[in-house]
Design a protein around this motif. Structure first.
Motif, PDB file in Angstrom:
ATOM      1  N   PRO A 186       0.829  -1.213   0.000  1.00 42.03           N
ATOM      2  CA  PRO A 186       0.000   0.000   0.000  1.00 42.03           C
ATOM      3  C   PRO A 186       0.859   1.258   0.000  1.00 42.03           C
ATOM      4  O   PRO A 186       1.993   1.252   0.467  1.00 42.03           O
ATOM      5  CB  PRO A 186      -0.784  -0.125   1.311  1.00 42.03           C
ATOM      6  CG  PRO A 186       0.132  -0.916   2.218  1.00 42.03           C
ATOM      7  CD  PRO A 186       0.870  -1.870   1.305  1.00 42.03           C
ATOM      8  N   THR A 260      -2.374  -3.712  -4.014  1.00 49.55           N
ATOM      9  CA  THR A 260      -1.962  -2.345  -3.720  1.00 49.55           C
ATOM     10  C   THR A 260      -3.179  -1.452  -3.731  1.00 49.55           C
ATOM     11  O   THR A 260      -4.316  -1.932  -3.844  1.00 49.55           O
ATOM     12  CB  THR A 260      -0.888  -1.863  -4.719  1.00 49.55           C
ATOM     13  OG1 THR A 260      -0.346  -0.615  -4.284  1.00 49.55           O
ATOM     14  CG2 THR A 260      -1.448  -1.739  -6.121  1.00 49.55           C
ATOM     15  N   ASP A 261      -2.963  -0.161  -3.573  1.00 47.72           N
ATOM     16  CA  ASP A 261      -4.091   0.766  -3.622  1.00 47.72           C
ATOM     17  C   ASP A 261      -3.841   1.819  -4.687  1.00 47.72           C
ATOM     18  O   ASP A 261      -4.213   1.640  -5.833  1.00 47.72           O
ATOM     19  CB  ASP A 261      -4.370   1.371  -2.245  1.00 47.72           C
ATOM     20  CG  ASP A 261      -3.103   1.729  -1.483  1.00 47.72           C
ATOM     21  OD1 ASP A 261      -2.084   2.048  -2.136  1.00 47.72           O
ATOM     22  OD2 ASP A 261      -3.107   1.726  -0.240  1.00 47.72           O
ATOM     23  N   TYR A 262      -3.140   2.911  -4.308  1.00 43.55           N
ATOM     24  CA  TYR A 262      -2.908   3.992  -5.261  1.00 43.55           C
ATOM     25  C   TYR A 262      -1.415   4.165  -5.535  1.00 43.55           C
ATOM     26  O   TYR A 262      -0.972   5.213  -5.974  1.00 43.55           O
ATOM     27  CB  TYR A 262      -3.517   5.295  -4.723  1.00 43.55           C
ATOM     28  CG  TYR A 262      -4.824   5.068  -4.009  1.00 43.55           C
ATOM     29  CD1 TYR A 262      -5.902   4.473  -4.680  1.00 43.55           C
ATOM     30  CD2 TYR A 262      -4.999   5.402  -2.671  1.00 43.55           C
ATOM     31  CE1 TYR A 262      -7.103   4.223  -4.036  1.00 43.55           C
ATOM     32  CE2 TYR A 262      -6.202   5.165  -2.012  1.00 43.55           C
ATOM     33  CZ  TYR A 262      -7.250   4.567  -2.700  1.00 43.55           C
ATOM     34  OH  TYR A 262      -8.425   4.312  -2.056  1.00 43.55           O
ATOM     35  N   VAL A 278      -6.598  -4.107  -6.727  1.00 41.42           N
ATOM     36  CA  VAL A 278      -6.568  -2.739  -6.214  1.00 41.42           C
ATOM     37  C   VAL A 278      -7.494  -2.664  -5.005  1.00 41.42           C
ATOM     38  O   VAL A 278      -8.717  -2.773  -5.143  1.00 41.42           O
ATOM     39  CB  VAL A 278      -7.007  -1.736  -7.296  1.00 41.42           C
ATOM     40  CG1 VAL A 278      -6.948  -0.311  -6.740  1.00 41.42           C
ATOM     41  CG2 VAL A 278      -6.122  -1.860  -8.534  1.00 41.42           C
ATOM     42  N   PHE A 279      -6.912  -2.505  -3.825  1.00 41.95           N
ATOM     43  CA  PHE A 279      -7.674  -2.447  -2.583  1.00 41.95           C
ATOM     44  C   PHE A 279      -7.891  -0.972  -2.235  1.00 41.95           C
ATOM     45  O   PHE A 279      -7.097  -0.351  -1.538  1.00 41.95           O
ATOM     46  CB  PHE A 279      -6.917  -3.175  -1.477  1.00 41.95           C
ATOM     47  CG  PHE A 279      -7.667  -3.266  -0.177  1.00 41.95           C
ATOM     48  CD1 PHE A 279      -9.041  -3.099  -0.106  1.00 41.95           C
ATOM     49  CD2 PHE A 279      -6.983  -3.537   1.001  1.00 41.95           C
ATOM     50  CE1 PHE A 279      -9.720  -3.184   1.093  1.00 41.95           C
ATOM     51  CE2 PHE A 279      -7.648  -3.635   2.212  1.00 41.95           C
ATOM     52  CZ  PHE A 279      -9.014  -3.451   2.259  1.00 41.95           C
ATOM     53  N   ALA A 280      -9.002  -0.422  -2.744  1.00 38.44           N
ATOM     54  CA  ALA A 280      -9.290   1.010  -2.611  1.00 38.44           C
ATOM     55  C   ALA A 280     -10.316   1.224  -1.513  1.00 38.44           C
ATOM     56  O   ALA A 280     -11.423   1.724  -1.757  1.00 38.44           O
ATOM     57  CB  ALA A 280      -9.785   1.556  -3.944  1.00 38.44           C
ATOM     58  N   HIS A 281      -9.945   0.893  -0.284  1.00 37.05           N
ATOM     59  CA  HIS A 281     -10.893   0.927   0.830  1.00 37.05           C
ATOM     60  C   HIS A 281     -11.325   2.342   1.189  1.00 37.05           C
ATOM     61  O   HIS A 281     -12.391   2.548   1.779  1.00 37.05           O
ATOM     62  CB  HIS A 281     -10.267   0.250   2.061  1.00 37.05           C
ATOM     63  CG  HIS A 281      -9.088   0.990   2.597  1.00 37.05           C
ATOM     64  ND1 HIS A 281      -9.189   1.901   3.604  1.00 37.05           N
ATOM     65  CD2 HIS A 281      -7.786   0.966   2.225  1.00 37.05           C
ATOM     66  CE1 HIS A 281      -7.988   2.406   3.864  1.00 37.05           C
ATOM     67  NE2 HIS A 281      -7.124   1.848   3.041  1.00 37.05           N
ATOM     68  N   LEU A 283     -11.351   5.055  -1.149  1.00 34.47           N
ATOM     69  CA  LEU A 283     -11.252   5.710  -2.450  1.00 34.47           C
ATOM     70  C   LEU A 283     -11.833   7.123  -2.440  1.00 34.47           C
ATOM     71  O   LEU A 283     -11.170   8.074  -2.898  1.00 34.47           O
ATOM     72  CB  LEU A 283     -11.967   4.863  -3.508  1.00 34.47           C
ATOM     73  CG  LEU A 283     -12.027   5.455  -4.922  1.00 34.47           C
ATOM     74  CD1 LEU A 283     -10.626   5.664  -5.472  1.00 34.47           C
ATOM     75  CD2 LEU A 283     -12.842   4.553  -5.836  1.00 34.47           C
ATOM     76  N   TYR A 286      -9.670   9.546  -0.313  1.00 31.15           N
ATOM     77  CA  TYR A 286      -8.360   9.804  -0.904  1.00 31.15           C
ATOM     78  C   TYR A 286      -8.503  10.660  -2.168  1.00 31.15           C
ATOM     79  O   TYR A 286      -7.725  11.595  -2.392  1.00 31.15           O
ATOM     80  CB  TYR A 286      -7.661   8.486  -1.248  1.00 31.15           C
ATOM     81  CG  TYR A 286      -6.171   8.627  -1.447  1.00 31.15           C
ATOM     82  CD1 TYR A 286      -5.286   8.356  -0.407  1.00 31.15           C
ATOM     83  CD2 TYR A 286      -5.656   9.042  -2.671  1.00 31.15           C
ATOM     84  CE1 TYR A 286      -3.911   8.494  -0.589  1.00 31.15           C
ATOM     85  CE2 TYR A 286      -4.288   9.181  -2.857  1.00 31.15           C
ATOM     86  CZ  TYR A 286      -3.423   8.909  -1.812  1.00 31.15           C
ATOM     87  OH  TYR A 286      -2.079   9.068  -1.999  1.00 31.15           O
ATOM     88  N   THR A 307     -13.116  -2.945  -2.128  1.00 32.40           N
ATOM     89  CA  THR A 307     -13.293  -1.959  -1.057  1.00 32.40           C
ATOM     90  C   THR A 307     -13.274  -2.549   0.347  1.00 32.40           C
ATOM     91  O   THR A 307     -13.195  -1.793   1.316  1.00 32.40           O
ATOM     92  CB  THR A 307     -14.610  -1.188  -1.252  1.00 32.40           C
ATOM     93  OG1 THR A 307     -15.712  -2.115  -1.245  1.00 32.40           O
ATOM     94  CG2 THR A 307     -14.590  -0.415  -2.564  1.00 32.40           C
TER      95      THR A 307
END
Length: 367
Positions: A186, A260-262, A278-281, A283, A286, A307
């Motif tokens: 992350p 990963t995320d961003y 993509v783990f955009a918990h 989003l 951010y 998410t």
């Protein structure tokens, strides 16, 4: 000639490392190589590497006497003499907004002004892709050359010995044959910096991962260098903290899937062809409050945008399904962001910034 290198606050990493290694291996380059190094990371530098302590008068003197400066981040103030070339490689494809496009990052206009002073010294700013070159130029207000060369640091992912290196790294990390290695990398968040006394939480809990998938998978935990100690001391079976591993390419090769995320890690990891989750918990927070993006994540993502931790664990349990569902999107992502990567970026970059007298004929012919 004299080449001075700088990476990540005095580490031996990233694009400067790849360019240093390639320059040393090219026999016709007659140069003195000198690194700005933090003593805390002295063990990462190869034996015999010449260094001076970063953030010291010696470091400033080295910069002011250099013919070529290679950096992947901003340098402290120094007097650039006529004839010096300053190559700024930067350190990733920007999904999240940076520099003047992310003013909330800066505690004062004075800090931003000092960074802008560094930008005025740049002669060349590398573009990893045509798509990335646009926001990089705009964010820094850079009017100079932005050649799209690919990233030298990624050459190793396409090297002939990549398979052998993967096996060697997996053995060193204790990953058994047939076991799926999940690299969890992350990015950091502006409101969760440990070094600023702010809180940090890991959305994908290692204990939950171990309970659900620990029999067949191992979690390689790679925290951002601004929060490297956040999980130190935790001992979870099937979880390996690789935050201090010197070369992330080792981890890209050793892994079978990236979570990963961003982070810009997704743009580099895509060269391996292995699945990306993509783990955009967070989003909305951010994107709309904390930082913002240059690209619509739902539009470009090479894999599922998830998410909740359970969605991540479900996807990890069905990687074949992920590959089948997102194969076309993955290919489009690579076409857009990885088109310049062919394993020869370091040669292309050196040919651009070194005097023709020290360029090898073979590499010049390939450029």
């Amino acid at each position: 000639m004299k080449i001075v290198y700088y990476s990540y606050g005095g580490r031996y990493r990233d694009n400067p490392r790849a360019l240093h290694q390639r320059a040393v291996s090219r026999a016709t380059i007659d140069a003195e190589h000198l690194w700005l190094a933090d003593p805390r990371y002295a063990g990462d530098f190869p034996a015999g590497t010449a260094t001076v302590p970063v953030r010291t008068p010696q470091a400033v003197a080295a910069l002011e006497s250099a013919d070529l400066v290679v950096a992947d981040n901003h340098l402290p103030a120094w007097g650039k003499r006529p004839g010096t070339t300053y190559l700024q490689t930067w350190h990733g494809t920007p999904l999240k907004r940076i520099h003047r496009d992310a003013l909330s990052l800066f505690s004062s206009e004075d800090l931003l002004s000092r960074l802008d002073d560094d930008v005025t010294r740049w002669d060349v700013l590398l573009g990893p892709s045509e798509a990335a070159a646009v926001p990089l130029r705009a964010a820094f207000g850079f009017a100079g050359s932005v050649p799209v060369t690919g990233y030298p640091r990624n050459d190793a992912l396409l090297a002939p010995d990549a398979a052998e290196r993967r096996a060697r790294v997996r053995a060193a990390l204790g990953i058994e044959d047939g076991r799926v290695a999940v690299l969890y990398a992350p990015t950091w968040r502006d409101d969760e910096r440990v070094d600023a006394g702010l809180g940090f939480r890991l959305p994908l809990d290692p204990d939950r991962f171990a309970q659900r998938l620990g029999e067949g998978q191992v979690l390689l935990l790679r925290l951002h260098h601004l929060v490297p100690d956040a999980q130190r001391g935790r001992d979870v079976r099937g979880v390996v903290d690789v935050s201090d591993h010197a070369d992330i390419n080792d981890l890209y090769l050793a892994a079978d899937v990236l979570v990963t995320d961003y982070s810009s890690a997704m743009f580099d990891f895509a060269l391996t062809g292995k699945p990306i989750l993509v783990f955009a918990h967070d989003l909305e927070h951010y994107r709309d409050v904390l930082r913002g993006f240059y690209f619509d994540l739902h539009e470009i993502a090479p894999g599922p945008v998830l998410t909740t931790p359970d969605e991540v664990l479900d996807a990890l349990a069905d990687l074949d399904g992920v590959r089948a569902e997102f194969g076309d999107r993955y290919g489009a992502f690579r076409d857009r962001f990885c088109h310049a990567e062919d394993g020869r970026a370091a040669d292309r970059v050196l040919d651009l910034v070194l005097p023709t007298a020290v360029v090898t004929p073979a590499s010049a012919a390939r450029a």
